[in-house]
Scaffold this motif. Structure first.
Motif, PDB file in Angstrom:
ATOM      1  N   ARG A 164       9.257   8.342 -41.322  1.00 57.32           N
ATOM      2  CA  ARG A 164       8.686   9.612 -41.761  1.00 57.32           C
ATOM      3  C   ARG A 164       7.219   9.700 -41.348  1.00 57.32           C
ATOM      4  NH1 ARG A 164       9.798   9.459 -48.116  1.00 57.32           N
ATOM      5  NH2 ARG A 164       8.687   7.496 -47.763  1.00 57.32           N
ATOM      6  N   THR A 165       6.746  10.911 -41.172  1.00 56.57           N
ATOM      7  CA  THR A 165       5.319  11.176 -41.007  1.00 56.57           C
ATOM      8  C   THR A 165       4.777  11.564 -42.375  1.00 56.57           C
ATOM      9  OG1 THR A 165       5.568  11.939 -38.727  1.00 56.57           O
ATOM     10  CG2 THR A 165       3.599  12.651 -39.898  1.00 56.57           C
ATOM     11  N   ASP A 178       9.632  11.973 -38.543  1.00 58.70           N
ATOM     12  CA  ASP A 178       8.841  11.018 -37.764  1.00 58.70           C
ATOM     13  C   ASP A 178       8.339  11.629 -36.464  1.00 58.70           C
ATOM     14  OD1 ASP A 178       7.936   8.203 -37.293  1.00 58.70           O
ATOM     15  OD2 ASP A 178       9.274   8.402 -35.576  1.00 58.70           O
ATOM     16  N   ALA A 189       4.501  13.140 -35.856  1.00 61.31           N
ATOM     17  CA  ALA A 189       3.242  12.395 -35.821  1.00 61.31           C
ATOM     18  C   ALA A 189       2.499  12.566 -34.492  1.00 61.31           C
ATOM     19  CB  ALA A 189       3.500  10.914 -36.082  1.00 61.31           C
ATOM     20  N   THR A 249       2.673   6.922 -40.373  1.00 65.21           N
ATOM     21  CA  THR A 249       4.124   6.878 -40.212  1.00 65.21           C
ATOM     22  C   THR A 249       4.659   5.659 -40.951  1.00 65.21           C
ATOM     23  OG1 THR A 249       3.907   5.658 -38.123  1.00 65.21           O
ATOM     24  CG2 THR A 249       4.092   8.053 -37.987  1.00 65.21           C
TER      25      THR A 249
END
Length: 429
Positions: free
Chosen positions: A400-401, A379, A382, A396
């Motif tokens: 998580r990105t 994450d 980003a 996102t």
């Protein structure tokens, strides 16, 4: 004689005469270059810089272009992303923009040396692409197209619209506010979820137009329904139908999304649409339909206030005549067509390949998922990806990105990989 090192700070005129700065002046303008020089000189006077570093620092501080707009790589999986400019233009449209930046025959006939119809090439290809349209007009955006059509055809009488189609678009702009601001009287019929043909018929006594609006940025499900264009056309009033998304003909990926050709075939007098959504062109409003109605709309005084410029006309014509635009290429991608690129990127940067749902975006096909793939990264990636060079905007979700290559040109894959590796090095991953 003083040995103050500040005396050796190069003068502004000497620096601007340097070939490197002269080149920057031609590209960026003298004010921008001079401001960078003056700032570097100030830092040298304060002791932050050595005098012999002024030229280098001033050059390094110059912007890459004369605009503050930054190039963005769209790794969100949103095909028509309003906040980053909606449809990216294809190569044909970009070349047309450059050609139109100079003098062009936008409303001039070289053969007769007389005035010619403005943007006739774009209007001609619009009629070719939508044979059911007897006439066409291009204005500056979709809202202007809808407003101009209703204002002209209603002729001071009411415009009937379903309560379920009183849409609000981005940034709080509402359809009824737009129309009423121009003096149009709206007659709302039906309810939020259901409007019947009899509701329109009962309101038609003092009406000049029936307005049909595709609710392209939301979807009503369950006990809901509104009459089709073909039904509305039986009531004897002009029907102005707004498709919103910019589709000129049916699209196999979005079988339920309305298009201009189909609605004209069903009996709409005029269809309005956007040029910068699923059509894949520049921001523009398209008005297509009955030839007599289009001529009346073209002659309305407001048409001059909302007409579009030569750059838009050139890019629109090239989009319509040229190869498949990037928007449609991205829309038609599948997990199968994306897999090789996504897996290659994941191997390079150390991420995981995950299944995701992309979106049409731009107020089109609400709730319709586009199965896709993405590279999952921490994450924390980003923000630095957005702030890097180039600016890579990812999605996102769930901590998580997610980097989705659906809307990324394949030739930019290496740039995305380098940007991710640079972030990984900076954050210690």
């Amino acid at each position: 004689m003083s040995d103050d090192p500040r005396r050796s700070i190069p003068r502004t005129d000497a620096l601007l005469a340097d070939a490197r700065f002269a080149s920057a002046v031609r590209r960026l303008g003298v004010d921008v270059v001079k401001a960078s020089v003056v700032e570097a000189q100030r830092r040298a006077r304060s002791g932050e810089l050595a005098p012999d570093a002024v030229a280098t620092v001033a050059l390094e501080a110059l912007p890459g272009s004369a605009t503050t707009l930054r190039r963005v790589i769209n790794a969100t999986g949103v095909v028509v992303h309003t906040n980053i400019g909606r449809a990216p233009l294809g190569d044909a449209a970009r070349e047309a923009l450059l050609a139109a930046a100079g003098h062009v025959d936008v409303e001039f006939d070289p053969a007769t040396a007389r005035r010619a119809p403005r943007g006739r090439g774009a209007l001609e290809v619009l009629r070719e692409r939508v044979p059911a349209a007897g006439g066409a007009l291009v204005v500056n955006n979709g809202a202007a197209a809808l407003l101009l059509a209703c204002l002209t055809l209603a002729e001071g009488r009411e415009v009937i619209v379903s309560r379920g189609e009183l849409v609000e678009i981005g940034d709080g702009f509402r359809l009824p506010d737009l129309l009423q601001s121009a003096g149009i009287r709206l007659r709302e019929v039906g309810t939020t979820n259901r409007t019947h043909l009899r509701d329109y018929e009962a309101a038609s006594g003092d009406a000049g137009v029936i307005l049909k609006v595709h609710t392209s940025n939301y979807r009503v499900e369950g006990f809901a329904g509104v009459p089709r264009v073909a039904e509305l056309a039986t009531l004897g009033l002009p029907v102005v139908a707004d498709v919103g998304s910019g589709l000129l003909a049916p699209e196999r990926v979005l079988p339920d999304e309305p298009d201009a050709a189909t609605w004209l075939d069903e009996g709409a007098t005029v269809v309005t649409a956007s040029g910068d959504k699923l059509l894949g062109g520049p921001q523009a409003g398209l008005v297509l339909g009955d030839a007599d109605a289009l001529e009346r709309i073209r002659r309305h005084p407001l048409a001059r206030a909302v007409r579009t410029d030569k750059l838009t006309l050139a890019a629109l014509e090239a989009t319509l005549r040229g190869p498949v635009p990037p928007v449609l290429t991205a829309l038609r991608e599948t997990p199968e067509t994306l897999r090789e690129r996504t897996e290659r990127l994941a191997r390079r940067v150390g991420g995981d390949v995950v299944e995701v749902d992309a979106r049409v975006g731009g107020g089109g096909a609400p709730g319709v998922p586009l199965p896709s793939l993405a590279v999952a990264l921490p994450d924390s990636f980003a923000e630095p990806l957005r702030l890097g060079e180039p600016c890579v905007v990812a999605r996102t979700n769930g901590g998580r990105t997610l980097v989705d290559l659906r809307c990324v040109p394949s030739e930019s894959d290496d740039e995305v990989g380098e940007a991710i590796l640079a972030v990984a090095a900076a954050v210690g991953h």
